[in-house]
Design an enzyme around this catalytic site. Structure first.
Site, PDB file in Angstrom:
ATOM      1  N   MET A  58       3.950   7.814  -3.944  1.00 48.51           N
ATOM      2  CA  MET A  58       3.652   9.069  -4.626  1.00 48.51           C
ATOM      3  C   MET A  58       2.359   9.687  -4.110  1.00 48.51           C
ATOM      4  O   MET A  58       2.233  10.911  -4.051  1.00 48.51           O
ATOM      5  CB  MET A  58       3.558   8.788  -6.122  1.00 48.51           C
ATOM      6  CG  MET A  58       4.075   9.889  -6.950  1.00 48.51           C
ATOM      7  SD  MET A  58       5.827  10.231  -6.722  1.00 48.51           S
ATOM      8  CE  MET A  58       6.570   9.116  -7.866  1.00 48.51           C
ATOM      9  N   PHE A  73       3.830   0.062  -8.210  1.00 45.99           N
ATOM     10  CA  PHE A  73       4.145   0.284  -6.788  1.00 45.99           C
ATOM     11  C   PHE A  73       4.465   1.730  -6.469  1.00 45.99           C
ATOM     12  O   PHE A  73       4.431   2.141  -5.306  1.00 45.99           O
ATOM     13  CB  PHE A  73       5.294  -0.629  -6.354  1.00 45.99           C
ATOM     14  CG  PHE A  73       6.677  -0.181  -6.774  1.00 45.99           C
ATOM     15  CD1 PHE A  73       7.128  -0.365  -8.065  1.00 45.99           C
ATOM     16  CD2 PHE A  73       7.531   0.420  -5.863  1.00 45.99           C
ATOM     17  CE1 PHE A  73       8.406   0.044  -8.457  1.00 45.99           C
ATOM     18  CE2 PHE A  73       8.811   0.819  -6.236  1.00 45.99           C
ATOM     19  CZ  PHE A  73       9.244   0.638  -7.539  1.00 45.99           C
ATOM     20  N   LYS A  74       4.756   2.518  -7.503  1.00 44.81           N
ATOM     21  CA  LYS A  74       5.115   3.921  -7.273  1.00 44.81           C
ATOM     22  C   LYS A  74       3.993   4.693  -6.585  1.00 44.81           C
ATOM     23  O   LYS A  74       4.241   5.662  -5.887  1.00 44.81           O
ATOM     24  CB  LYS A  74       5.440   4.608  -8.591  1.00 44.81           C
ATOM     25  CG  LYS A  74       6.510   3.942  -9.405  1.00 44.81           C
ATOM     26  CD  LYS A  74       7.873   4.136  -8.805  1.00 44.81           C
ATOM     27  CE  LYS A  74       8.916   3.399  -9.616  1.00 44.81           C
ATOM     28  NZ  LYS A  74      10.262   3.635  -9.173  1.00 44.81           N
ATOM     29  N   ASP A  75       2.734   4.250  -6.803  1.00 47.49           N
ATOM     30  CA  ASP A  75       1.612   4.952  -6.181  1.00 47.49           C
ATOM     31  C   ASP A  75       1.702   4.898  -4.648  1.00 47.49           C
ATOM     32  O   ASP A  75       1.205   5.797  -3.973  1.00 47.49           O
ATOM     33  CB  ASP A  75       0.277   4.308  -6.598  1.00 47.49           C
ATOM     34  CG  ASP A  75      -0.050   4.550  -8.068  1.00 47.49           C
ATOM     35  OD1 ASP A  75       0.219   5.658  -8.568  1.00 47.49           O
ATOM     36  OD2 ASP A  75      -0.569   3.617  -8.716  1.00 47.49           O
TER      37      ASP A  75
END
Ligand code: PLP
Ligand SMILES: N[C@@H](CCOP(=O)(O)O)C(=O)O
Length: 467
Positions: free
Chosen positions: A118, A113-115
């Site tokens: 980011m 989920f960081k994408d």
């Protein structure tokens, strides 16, 4: 919109300044001076927007120092189906059974989920640094997913170097390979002999030395950075619109949690007026947050009491973003927040405990290795869907905390391919890998191993900058 530190120090700042600054000068975290309110009419207008349009609407409530046309372009270029697994919804919602949903957040380049945030952060940095003609040296800490998402988002970007600290030997082989196989000159991987909290402490210590921070132009991509959280607010709205037909309905979210960034974004969405009934915090065996929501006592633990678990990205015992929620709970009384977060532990009074649940909608639960395996297995058997160990922690707690008549959305925080060993233990089979990632573990690795020591990290940064 102006931004203030949770600890009350310094002057109000604008978005692009805090984007590059990261941690506030007094050691606190930035929050907007108020949460913009979204009424029924606005929700009605937003229902049906494409993800990038929704992102633009929400971001523009908080960003007034980037021209609208530029922000619109940045959102449109970031949230494209090609970047997020070919899915036009960007964060598609899956119904597991009536009233129980999984929101996919892990279709981006690094399968976590960081994408979601980011990718936007990379574009914002490049835009603002280009406008100012400046450089930024990002110092980050990762327990497994922030690192690769940041490195993939920043690789090759003009004006940006990344120095990423990770806990040596604690990430999955796939996570290590994703980061350490990058050969780009602007990417520096530093494996620290310690736990994630040691890495995050070093990031904060370096940032708190203001002379060093300014002279080396140190910035951050962790959820210390308000822009990370702001980008994550968007998918709470996107999930809500997909799960409901009218804005009179409420939903709950269950969020696998470690550093409290993801669920803090949910808290912001709820404060803005999104009809969220409950925000359920799901932890693994590192259950400092669950302990707080059950007892009102927040007692971060040291490395010796931080377990290495099979949901390693949540092996965190000092949840950085928790300070943002507590600032709201304490009515933004900076001195009180500072006292709480500079003490080894703190306990909130009974009246505040009640408000945590009633006014702010928080609930919690925790999950063990055995729970994780059982949940991965039963999710596959009952719903035909393979989930990763962190999402399994979320699903386990979601099922326990569901309320009758309120749809529950579990946030899917990573894909199973990142955690093959646990998936094999749970199901007896290797999880599928997206195309192009076969054999990633065998690629040559570029990483330096260091002690958990601020001096050693500074020396690496200085050497890379030719100082
Ligand atoms: C896969 C995964 N799930 C859950 C979490 C926990 O999210 P947060 O730190 O925002 O609470 C992380 C790390 O942040 C993660 O990488
Ligand atoms: N689980 C995270 C830890 C860092 O969290 P962040 O949201 O503050 O960047 C990771 O995968 O690195």
């Amino acid at each position: 919109m102006r931004y203030l530190s949770t600890r009350g120090g310094g002057d109000p700042k604008r978005f692009c300044d805090i984007l590059l600054e990261g941690l506030a000068e007094d050691g606190g975290l930035y929050l907007p001076e108020r949460y913009p309110q979204v009424d029924g009419a606005t929700l009605a207008c937003w229902r049906g927007l494409a993800y990038h349009e929704l992102a633009f609407e929400i971001l523009s409530l908080y960003i007034d120092d980037i021209p609208a046309a530029d922000l619109q372009r940045i959102c449109a270029q970031t949230y494209r189906a090609e970047v997020f697994g070919g899915r036009t919804e960007i964060t598609p919602l899956n119904e597991l059974e009536p009233g129980l949903y999984l929101e996919e957040l892990s279709n981006g380049p690094t399968l976590a989920f960081k994408d979601m945030a980011m990718q936007l952060l990379g574009a914002l940095f490049e835009y603002e640094l280009g406008r100012r003609g400046e450089q930024l040296n990002i110092l980050g800490a990762t327990s497994g997913d922030t690192g690769s998402a940041a490195e993939y988002a920043m690789r090759g970007r003009a004006g940006v170097n990344v120095f990423m600290l990770s806990p040596h030997g604690r990430m999955s082989p796939f996570q290590q390979a994703q980061m350490f196989s990058l050969q780009d000159k602007n990417i520096h991987n530093l494996a620290v002999r310690g736990v994630f909290d040691d890495c995050q402490d070093i990031v904060k210590a370096v940032s708190n030395d203001l002379t060093y921070k300014k002279s080396r132009k140190i910035g951050t991509v962790n959820s210390i950075n308000w822009a990370r959280l702001l980008a994550q607010v968007v998918y709470y709205f996107a999930g809500y619109f997909q799960a409901t037909k009218s804005n009179d309905e409420r939903v709950s979210f269950c969020v696998p949690s470690g550093n409290f960034g993801n669920v803090c974004a949910g808290h912001v969405a709820r404060q803005m007026g999104l009809p969220i009934a409950q925000l359920v915090v799901a932890t693994n065996e590192n259950d400092v947050l669950d302990e707080f929501f059950r007892t009102g006592r927040y007692a971060p633990r040291g490395a010796a009491h931080t377990h290495a678990t099979s949901s390693p990205s949540m092996d965190i015992s000092k949840a950085s973003n928790f300070e943002r929620f507590v600032a709201d709970l304490f009515g933004r009384e900076g001195a009180r927040v500072r006292a709480a977060f500079t003490a080894p532990a703190f306990e909130i009074p009974a009246a505040d405990r009640e408000r945590v649940a009633t006014e702010f909608g928080f609930a919690s639960g925790s999950s063990s290795h055995a729970d994780r395996l059982a949940t991965i297995r039963s999710c596959q058997q009952r719903y035909g869907r393979l989930i990763d160990p962190h999402t399994a922690d979320g699903l386990k707690v979601a099922v326990e905390q569901r309320q009758a008549g309120v749809p529950m959305i579990v946030l899917e925080t990573a894909l199973p391919a990142k955690f093959a060993e646990t998936l094999v233990e749970a199901t007896g089979a290797q999880p599928p890998r997206p195309a192009g990632l076969d054999g990633i573990e065998n690629l040559p690795k570029r990483v330096q191993v260091l002690d958990a020591d601020v001096g050693q990290v500074r020396a690496v940064i200085d050497a890379a900058l030719g100082l």
